[in-house]
Design an enzyme around this catalytic site. Sequence first.
Site, mmCIF file in Angstrom:
data_model
loop_
_atom_site.group_PDB
_atom_site.id
_atom_site.type_symbol
_atom_site.label_atom_id
_atom_site.label_comp_id
_atom_site.label_asym_id
_atom_site.label_seq_id
_atom_site.Cartn_x
_atom_site.Cartn_y
_atom_site.Cartn_z
ATOM 1 C CG HIS A 72 3.954 -4.637 8.855
ATOM 2 N ND1 HIS A 72 2.995 -3.820 8.297
ATOM 3 C CD2 HIS A 72 3.407 -5.117 9.998
ATOM 4 C CE1 HIS A 72 1.929 -3.800 9.077
ATOM 5 N NE2 HIS A 72 2.159 -4.566 10.114
ATOM 6 C CE1 TYR A 200 2.678 4.014 0.653
ATOM 7 C CE2 TYR A 200 3.067 1.712 1.176
ATOM 8 C CZ TYR A 200 3.274 3.043 1.436
ATOM 9 O OH TYR A 200 4.078 3.417 2.494
ATOM 10 N N PRO A 292 4.459 12.073 1.840
ATOM 11 C CG PRO A 292 2.365 12.040 2.878
ATOM 12 C CD PRO A 292 3.240 12.876 2.002
ATOM 13 C CE LYS A 296 12.543 5.697 2.416
ATOM 14 N NZ LYS A 296 12.099 4.641 3.325
ATOM 15 C CE1 TYR A 384 7.018 2.233 1.851
ATOM 16 C CE2 TYR A 384 7.625 0.435 3.319
ATOM 17 C CZ TYR A 384 6.755 1.450 2.957
ATOM 18 O OH TYR A 384 5.634 1.696 3.712
#
Length: 389
Positions: A72, A200, A292, A296, A384
Amino acid sequence: MRTSVAIIGCGPAGLLLAHLLHCEGIDCVVLEARSRDYVEARIRAGVLEQTTVDLLRRVDVDRRLDAEGLVHHGFSILVDGEPLRIDLADLVGRTITIYGQTELTRDLIEAALARGIPILFEANAVALHDIASRAPAVTCRAGDEDVRIDCDFIAGCDGFHGASRSAFPADQLRTFEKVYPFGWLGILADVPPCKEEVIYASHERGFALASMRSKTRSRYYIQVPADEPLANWPDERLWDELEIRLGPRAGSRISRGPALEKSVAPLRSFVAEPMRHGRLFLAGDAAHVVPPTGAKGLNLAASDVAFLADAFARHYRRDDDAALESYAARALARVWKAVRFSWWLTGLTHRFPGTASIDRRIQLAELDYIRSSRAAQMSLAENYAGLPL
Ligand code: RFL
Ligand code: PHB
């Protein structure tokens, strides 16, 4: 039995460490409390950082990852239904790979057994001995036998509830903990994902996450109160709530299907310092847990064991213990940054019970700032995609 490194725990940390040591010609034995079937069925993480993928390549366990992993280039944050895309490739020149922890665990176990790395499944009553001496040992009961493994070092890779951390003398361990007042209710279903990238969602009713395991298998989560009974969430109610929180664009594209798995996971930030006592070294969830939200946990487990394997290699190859001495400090420097990032992203996207309306406005202002600032997006993307090892 004698080995160089006794590894407790057959999760991603223990397995990857075993492979890294094997590549260096260092022998080890892995002890696991559960059965192989149980370990291979556990549903957990889904997002691999590039550094984790690189480690899997280094140990040559990447065949299925290459064939089935989904690369991605970005992900989205939905703010009350309005998408904000974080283009990782454009912002920081990196990507993430979607590949289930379940699949990764299966690959690592299969390759370990093929390479002759011993794994003792269903090892009960695991106990650590003489960890501060030069001759530590681990004992357990496997089948009908009492087993004793004498070793040079012990790697405690046995997760948050394992035995290793409790082997530290109480006055040698400092712990830091934050328990969040909510958990994540997750559902896994054999339906196509509502979007090709992870979403998200920060919604007035609470956080939601749309993820996947493949082009035909979806993984969704919603924020629920920490003590929420699973029975309150029959599948249809959960799908209805996901549709609302993911907004008209993404929510309307959700395909519903029966749950293959459904569970509530608590959210916490936890760090134990230092990650070493004598000849016992902690790695992964045994030493630290993050919510979560930043994806990570598994990636930190991988970076810990990369540092640890490097330190063991220097010990055995060059008789150089400097990297063993600095392991805890080196690992913790990366861990704390991920703890900070996961806490921040959780605070930015979740609804905190009992907080005033001003808190939601501040969240919205920060999200709007990220939308308008490439510098803010780069900082988010850099964390990220994963900080360098
Ligand atoms: P694990 O995976 O918990 O493995 C520890 C192993 O040790 C065994 N064990 C023992 N063995 C012998 N003796 C004992 N006394 C023992 N006690 C325990 C256990 O049976 C187990 O096999 O720890 P490890 O290897 O450190 O790996 C950590 C990761 O599993 C964890 O951080 C991630 O799953 C966290 N996580 C995520 N991480 C990511 O990087 N990306 C994600 O997208 C992501 N999503 C998640 C997650 C965790 C979640 N939950 C369930 C907390 C999503 C969720 C919902
Ligand atoms: C998952 O696919 O399980 C997943 C994805 C992203 C996260 C956490 C979990 O932040």
